[in-house]
Design a protein around this motif. Structure first.
Motif, PDB file in Angstrom:
ATOM      1  N   VAL A  22       3.591  -7.492   6.835  1.00  0.00           N
ATOM      2  CA  VAL A  22       3.209  -8.853   6.446  1.00  0.00           C
ATOM      3  C   VAL A  22       2.663  -8.772   5.031  1.00  0.00           C
ATOM      4  N   GLY A  48       1.379 -10.459   1.425  1.00  0.00           N
ATOM      5  CA  GLY A  48       0.861 -11.586   0.664  1.00  0.00           C
ATOM      6  C   GLY A  48       1.146 -11.362  -0.814  1.00  0.00           C
ATOM      7  N   CYS A  62      10.344  -8.158   6.789  1.00  0.00           N
ATOM      8  CA  CYS A  62       8.931  -8.405   6.484  1.00  0.00           C
ATOM      9  C   CYS A  62       8.667  -9.911   6.394  1.00  0.00           C
ATOM     10  N   GLN A  67       4.353 -14.157   2.348  1.00  0.00           N
ATOM     11  CA  GLN A  67       3.599 -15.366   2.057  1.00  0.00           C
ATOM     12  C   GLN A  67       3.291 -15.372   0.557  1.00  0.00           C
ATOM     13  N   PHE A  77      -5.729 -13.707   1.810  1.00  0.00           N
ATOM     14  CA  PHE A  77      -4.748 -12.796   2.399  1.00  0.00           C
ATOM     15  C   PHE A  77      -5.441 -11.720   3.235  1.00  0.00           C
ATOM     16  N   VAL A 118      -2.991  -9.546   6.221  1.00  0.00           N
ATOM     17  CA  VAL A 118      -1.743  -9.005   5.692  1.00  0.00           C
ATOM     18  C   VAL A 118      -1.824  -7.484   5.650  1.00  0.00           C
TER      19      VAL A 118
END
Length: 324
Positions: A48, A50, A77, A80, A98, A103
């Motif tokens: 994840v 950011g 993945c 964001q 984040f 993340v």
């Protein structure tokens, strides 16, 4: 697409090796731990990412986002993207958010390379792997830097001006972005080499890294200095702004950074002589791929060079499709 020849340059940065905290401890971290960058670790359970972006109006940044998203989709993945909108304080807040959201990877496109460090250190202290794009942070702050050596590229642009016989006896001004560390690097190294070879600097105006302000600043520069041989621009908004401010038939030419459709039209009209072109989409791809590898337990690359091309009327054609 066949890419134009590129110019390869210098070093792979050596980052400090620090002990990696297991990611499973991140939830109970105090936030006071040492950054975990610089060393391979256990594979993470999820990817994840950011990404804190300077703004989402300049084509340079939107292309970077596009490359990052394509690579994230390919790697499986979640990505964001937070838009700092040229606000360094908001960028720090975005990074802190984040961290709170949990993340596992962080991409930093820094507005202020020093001001962003506390938030980045908070993230890496909690086991988040981090990559910087475009603006290089201090050694050891992140796992890997992806981008160009801006100081060397500014010097390379200056050397091109010298080699083309455009420096000796020339007067020039600059449209810059005072708040941008990397644009200051591009300006300082360019100035040093062309002035050592006969060019005379007259004035710099601050375009604030915003196209409308840059156009106004460029117009003010040309009004105050109507006999300039060329204007050097240090980023996309400044280059687009200078093209908008100058008449296509002007004797004052533009030498700068970052293509757009408007800048290509300037090359076609003869107003723009040369543009230092980066590959922002590839920078986004490389950053996500590096984080995916790090989260899988790989050693950090340290530095991933995405080379520049100096674009002129002779090699602009391959870029037309990109910047329609």
């Amino acid at each position: 697409m066949t890419r134009p020849p590129t110019v390869q340059r210098r070093r792979t940065a050596t980052l400090a090796a620090l002990a990696t905290l297991p990611l499973l401890l991140a939830a109970c971290s105090t936030g006071n731990e040492e950054p975990t960058t610089g060393e391979a670790g256990e594979p993470a359970d999820e990817c994840v990412i950011g990404m804190t972006q300077i703004n989402q109006t300049a084509a340079f940044f939107t292309q970077m986002n596009e490359g990052a998203q394509e690579a994230a989709d390919e790697a499986g993945c979640e990505l964001q993207i937070a838009n700092a909108n040229n606000d360094a304080a908001k960028q720090n807040s975005d990074i802190e958010n984040f961290v709170s959201q949990g993340v596992t990877g962080l991409i930093v496109v820094a507005i202020d390379v020093n001001g962003v460090l506390p938030a980045v250190e908070q993230a890496t202290g909690q086991g988040i792997r981090a990559v910087a794009i475009d603006a290089e942070l201090e050694e050891g702050a992140v796992d890997t830097f992806v981008g160009v050596d801006n100081e060397a590229a500014g010097e390379e642009a200056g050397q091109w001006v010298i080699d083309e016989g455009l420096a000796d006896g020339a007067s020039y001004g600059i449209v810059d972005a005072r708040s941008s560390f990397i644009q200051n690097q591009r300006e300082d190294s360019f100035r040093a080499i062309v002035e050592d070879n006969g060019a005379t600097f007259t004035q710099a105006v601050d375009g604030e890294n915003v196209q409308e302000q840059a156009a106004t600043a460029a117009q003010d520069l040309i009004t105050a200095q109507p006999d300039l041989d060329f204007v050097y621009t240090t980023g996309e908004p400044a280059t687009v702004g200078a093209v908008a401010a100058l008449d296509p038939g002007s004797d004052t030419k533009v030498i700068g950074w970052d293509l757009t459709a408007e800048v290509i039209a300037g090359i076609d009209s003869g107003l723009v002589t040369a543009v230092v072109q980066q590959d922002p989409k590839q920078e986004g791809v490389e950053a996500v791929n590096e984080l995916a590898a790090l989260l899988d337990g790989a050693e950090p690359a340290g530095f991933i060079d995405v080379p520049i091309t100096i674009v002129t009327e002779d090699n602009v054609d391959p870029y037309r499709e990109i910047f329609q």
